[in-house]
Design an enzyme around this catalytic site. Structure first.
Site, PDB file in Angstrom:
ATOM      1  N   SER A 144       0.855  -1.202   0.000  1.00  0.00           N
ATOM      2  CA  SER A 144       0.000   0.000   0.000  1.00  0.00           C
ATOM      3  C   SER A 144       0.884   1.243   0.000  1.00  0.00           C
ATOM      4  CB  SER A 144      -0.851  -0.025   1.272  1.00  0.00           C
ATOM      5  OG  SER A 144      -1.389   1.233   1.587  1.00  0.00           O
ATOM      6  N   TYR A 157      -3.705   0.002   9.890  1.00  0.00           N
ATOM      7  CA  TYR A 157      -3.495  -0.419   8.493  1.00  0.00           C
ATOM      8  C   TYR A 157      -2.061  -0.117   8.061  1.00  0.00           C
ATOM      9  CZ  TYR A 157      -4.660  -0.722   3.435  1.00  0.00           C
ATOM     10  OH  TYR A 157      -4.715  -1.049   2.096  1.00  0.00           O
TER      11      TYR A 157
HETATM   12  P1  NAP Z   1     -11.742  -5.161  -0.677  1.00  0.00           P
HETATM   13  O1  NAP Z   1     -12.586  -4.555  -1.745  1.00  0.00           O
HETATM   14  O2  NAP Z   1     -12.120  -4.883   0.718  1.00  0.00           O
HETATM   15  O3  NAP Z   1     -11.464  -6.737  -0.886  1.00  0.00           O
HETATM   16  C1  NAP Z   1     -10.676  -7.492   0.004  1.00  0.00           C
HETATM   17  C2  NAP Z   1     -11.167  -8.925   0.022  1.00  0.00           C
HETATM   18  O4  NAP Z   1     -10.529  -9.665   1.096  1.00  0.00           O
HETATM   19  C3  NAP Z   1     -12.674  -9.019   0.266  1.00  0.00           C
HETATM   20  O5  NAP Z   1     -13.229 -10.002  -0.570  1.00  0.00           O
HETATM   21  C4  NAP Z   1     -12.712  -9.411   1.732  1.00  0.00           C
HETATM   22  O6  NAP Z   1     -13.908  -9.992   2.146  1.00  0.00           O
HETATM   23  C5  NAP Z   1     -11.542 -10.365   1.797  1.00  0.00           C
HETATM   24  N1  NAP Z   1     -11.174 -10.681   3.175  1.00  0.00           N
HETATM   25  C6  NAP Z   1     -11.152  -9.831   4.243  1.00  0.00           C
HETATM   26  N2  NAP Z   1     -10.792 -10.494   5.355  1.00  0.00           N
HETATM   27  C7  NAP Z   1     -10.584 -11.782   4.994  1.00  0.00           C
HETATM   28  C8  NAP Z   1     -10.203 -12.949   5.691  1.00  0.00           C
HETATM   29  N3  NAP Z   1      -9.940 -12.942   7.005  1.00  0.00           N
HETATM   30  N4  NAP Z   1     -10.089 -14.119   5.002  1.00  0.00           N
HETATM   31  C9  NAP Z   1     -10.358 -14.166   3.689  1.00  0.00           C
HETATM   32  N5  NAP Z   1     -10.709 -13.089   2.955  1.00  0.00           N
HETATM   33  C10 NAP Z   1     -10.832 -11.906   3.602  1.00  0.00           C
HETATM   34  O7  NAP Z   1     -10.324  -4.585  -0.893  1.00  0.00           O
HETATM   35  P2  NAP Z   1      -9.580  -4.115  -2.231  1.00  0.00           P
HETATM   36  O8  NAP Z   1      -9.679  -2.649  -2.279  1.00  0.00           O
HETATM   37  O9  NAP Z   1      -9.932  -4.946  -3.415  1.00  0.00           O
HETATM   38  O10 NAP Z   1      -8.129  -4.462  -1.709  1.00  0.00           O
HETATM   39  C11 NAP Z   1      -7.477  -5.704  -1.898  1.00  0.00           C
HETATM   40  C12 NAP Z   1      -6.113  -5.587  -1.261  1.00  0.00           C
HETATM   41  O11 NAP Z   1      -5.432  -4.454  -1.788  1.00  0.00           O
HETATM   42  C13 NAP Z   1      -6.161  -5.373   0.261  1.00  0.00           C
HETATM   43  O12 NAP Z   1      -5.057  -6.029   0.861  1.00  0.00           O
HETATM   44  C14 NAP Z   1      -6.002  -3.868   0.396  1.00  0.00           C
HETATM   45  O13 NAP Z   1      -5.471  -3.499   1.639  1.00  0.00           O
HETATM   46  C15 NAP Z   1      -5.037  -3.594  -0.722  1.00  0.00           C
HETATM   47  N6  NAP Z   1      -5.010  -2.222  -1.222  1.00  0.00           N
HETATM   48  C16 NAP Z   1      -6.139  -1.581  -1.623  1.00  0.00           C
HETATM   49  C17 NAP Z   1      -6.029  -0.305  -2.149  1.00  0.00           C
HETATM   50  C18 NAP Z   1      -7.203   0.492  -2.619  1.00  0.00           C
HETATM   51  O14 NAP Z   1      -7.038   1.705  -2.855  1.00  0.00           O
HETATM   52  N7  NAP Z   1      -8.386  -0.100  -2.804  1.00  0.00           N
HETATM   53  C19 NAP Z   1      -4.785   0.299  -2.243  1.00  0.00           C
HETATM   54  C20 NAP Z   1      -3.657  -0.379  -1.778  1.00  0.00           C
HETATM   55  C21 NAP Z   1      -3.782  -1.642  -1.283  1.00  0.00           C
HETATM   56  P3  NAP Z   1     -15.028  -8.995   2.808  1.00  0.00           P
HETATM   57  O15 NAP Z   1     -15.743  -8.369   1.651  1.00  0.00           O
HETATM   58  O16 NAP Z   1     -15.884  -9.883   3.630  1.00  0.00           O
HETATM   59  O17 NAP Z   1     -14.286  -7.988   3.650  1.00  0.00           O
HETATM   60  C1  GCO Z   2      -6.857   5.153   3.169  1.00  0.00           C
HETATM   61  C2  GCO Z   2      -6.956   4.179   2.034  1.00  0.00           C
HETATM   62  C3  GCO Z   2      -5.617   3.596   1.699  1.00  0.00           C
HETATM   63  C4  GCO Z   2      -5.697   2.796   0.430  1.00  0.00           C
HETATM   64  C5  GCO Z   2      -4.439   2.198  -0.063  1.00  0.00           C
HETATM   65  C6  GCO Z   2      -3.425   3.211  -0.478  1.00  0.00           C
HETATM   66  O1  GCO Z   2      -7.772   5.216   3.972  1.00  0.00           O
HETATM   67  O2  GCO Z   2      -5.859   5.899   3.209  1.00  0.00           O
HETATM   68  O3  GCO Z   2      -7.939   3.213   2.221  1.00  0.00           O
HETATM   69  O4  GCO Z   2      -5.012   3.025   2.763  1.00  0.00           O
HETATM   70  O5  GCO Z   2      -6.663   1.804   0.536  1.00  0.00           O
HETATM   71  O6  GCO Z   2      -3.928   1.182   0.758  1.00  0.00           O
HETATM   72  O7  GCO Z   2      -2.407   2.595  -1.175  1.00  0.00           O
END
Ligand code: NAP
Ligand code: GCO
Length: 263
Positions: A144, A157
C-alpha cells in the site's frame, strides 16, 4: 525471448471474489494461469464463482478465513487434491478500519494486524513447502501507499502494510536461494469498495474532499482502477521477473514521487 506467460501455473489469489483480487486473477488467467481464490464466507465465494464464470474464467473457489492457520492448511490440502500445487500466491485479502488513533480500540488494531500482516505470513507458510517441492515459486504481497507513508486515521493499516513490506523482504532473504521470489505490489488509491467511503459525494453532488485531495496528489490526475494492476501483477508472477526479489513495485500514478501541488 522474455516470458510473461503463465501457462501451466496455478495461482492462488486470497480474497479474490471481487475488487483488486479479481482484477489480478483475471489478468493471470489471460496470461495462461489456472485461477484459485478464496474468500471469508460462502456467499462471497459463490458471487465470485458466478462472476468468473461470466468472464469465461474456470476458477476454483474456497471458503477460508486467512487468519486461521488450520483453515489455511486445510485449504492448501484441498487445492493440492483438486488442482495441484500452487506456483503463484497473491496475498490480497485485507481490511481497513479508519479512526483517529485515540479513538481506535486495541481490538480493532489487533484485527487489522491479524488480517493484513499475520495472515500473509500464515498463507505464505502454507504455500512455501509446495513451492520448495516444485523448485520455484512466486509470492506477491499486496502492500500500500501506507507501506511508506503515514496518514491520520490509519494507524493499524499502515502498521500492518509497513510490516508486510518487511515480511516480503524477509521471505526473499530466506527463500531466494531456493528460486522463490517474494515481492510486493503497492497499489496507489484504487477505486474499489474499500475506498468507496472516501469517494462519496455530498447531497449537492460535490466530490468528497478526500477525493479531491487524492486526485491533486496523484500526478496521473485520477484514482487508479483495479485493471491498472494487471500488467505489474503478471510481470511479478512470471519468469520475466525471476531476478526481481524483495522489491515493492508501487503502482500509484506517481503519488510517491510527488511532493504535492505547489500553492
Ligand atoms: P476489498 O474490496 O475490501 O477486498 C478485500 C477482500 O478480502 C474481500 O473479498 C474481503 O472480504 C476479503 N477478506 C477480508 N478479510 C478476509 C479474511 N480474514 N479471510 C479471507 N478473505 C478476507 O479490498 P480491495 O480494495 O480490493 O483491496 C485488496 C487488497 O489491496 C487489500 O489487501 C487492500 O489493503 C489492498 N489495497 C487496496 C487499495 C485500494 O485503494 N483499494 C490500495 C492499496 C492496497 P469482505 O468483503 O468480507 O471484507
Ligand atoms: C486510506 C486508504 C488507503 C488505500 C491504499 C493506499 O484510507 O488511506 O484506504 O489506505 O486503501 O492502501 O495505497
Amino acid at each position: 525471448m522474455v516470458n510473461f506467460r503463465l501457462d501451466g501455473k496455478i495461482a492462488l489469489v486470497t480474497g479474490g471474489s471481487y475488487g483488486i483480487g479479481m482484477a489480478i486473477a483475471t489478468a493471470l488467467h489471460e496470461a495462461g494461469a489456472t485461477i484459485v481464490f478464496n474468500d471469508i464466507n460462502g456467499e462471497l465465494v459463490h458471487k465470485g464463482l458466478c462472476e468468473y464464470e461470466k468472464k469465461g474464467i474456470p476458477a476454483y473457489g474456497y471458503v477460508c478465513d486467512v487468519t486461521d492457520e488450520a483453515q489455511v492448511v486445510d485449504m492448501f490440502a484441498k487445492i493440492r487434491a483438486d488442482v495441484g500445487i500452487v506456483d503463484i500466491l497473491f496475498n490480497n485479502a485485507g481490511i481497513i478500519k479508519r479512526a483517529p488513533m485515540l479513538e481506535m480500540s486495541v481490538a480493532d488494531f489487533r484485527k487489522v494486524i491479524d488480517v493484513d500482516l499475520n495472515a500473509p505470513f500464515i498463507v505464505a507458510k502454507a504455500a512455501l513447502p509446495g513451492m520448495l517441492e516444485k523448485g520455484h515459486g512466486k509470492i506477491i504481497n499486496i502492500c500500500s501507499m501506507t507501506s511508506e507513508l503515514g496518514r491520520e486515521t490509519v494507524a493499524a493499516y499502515a502498521s500492518a502494510k509497513g510490516g508486510l513490506k518487511m515480511l516480503t523482504k524477509n521471505i526473499c532473504s530466506e527463500f531466494g536461494g531456493a528460486n522463490i521470489q517474494c515481492n510486493g505490489l503497492g497499489p496507489g488509491y484504487i477505486a474499489t469498495p474499500q475506498t468507496a467511503p472516501l469517494r462519496e459525494r455530498d447531497a449537492n453532488g460535490n466530490p468528497h474532499p478526500f477525493d479531491t485531495f487524492i486526485v491533486a496528489k496523484t500526478p496521473a490526475g485520477r484514482w487508479g482502477l483495479p485493471e491498472d494492476l494487471a500488467g505489474p501483477a503478471v510481470f511479478l508472477a512470471s519468469d520475466a521477473s525471476n531476478f526481481v526479489n524483495g522489491h515493492i513495485l508501487y503502482v500509484d500514478g506517481g503519488i510517491l514521487a510527488y511532493i504535492g501541488k505547489q500553492p
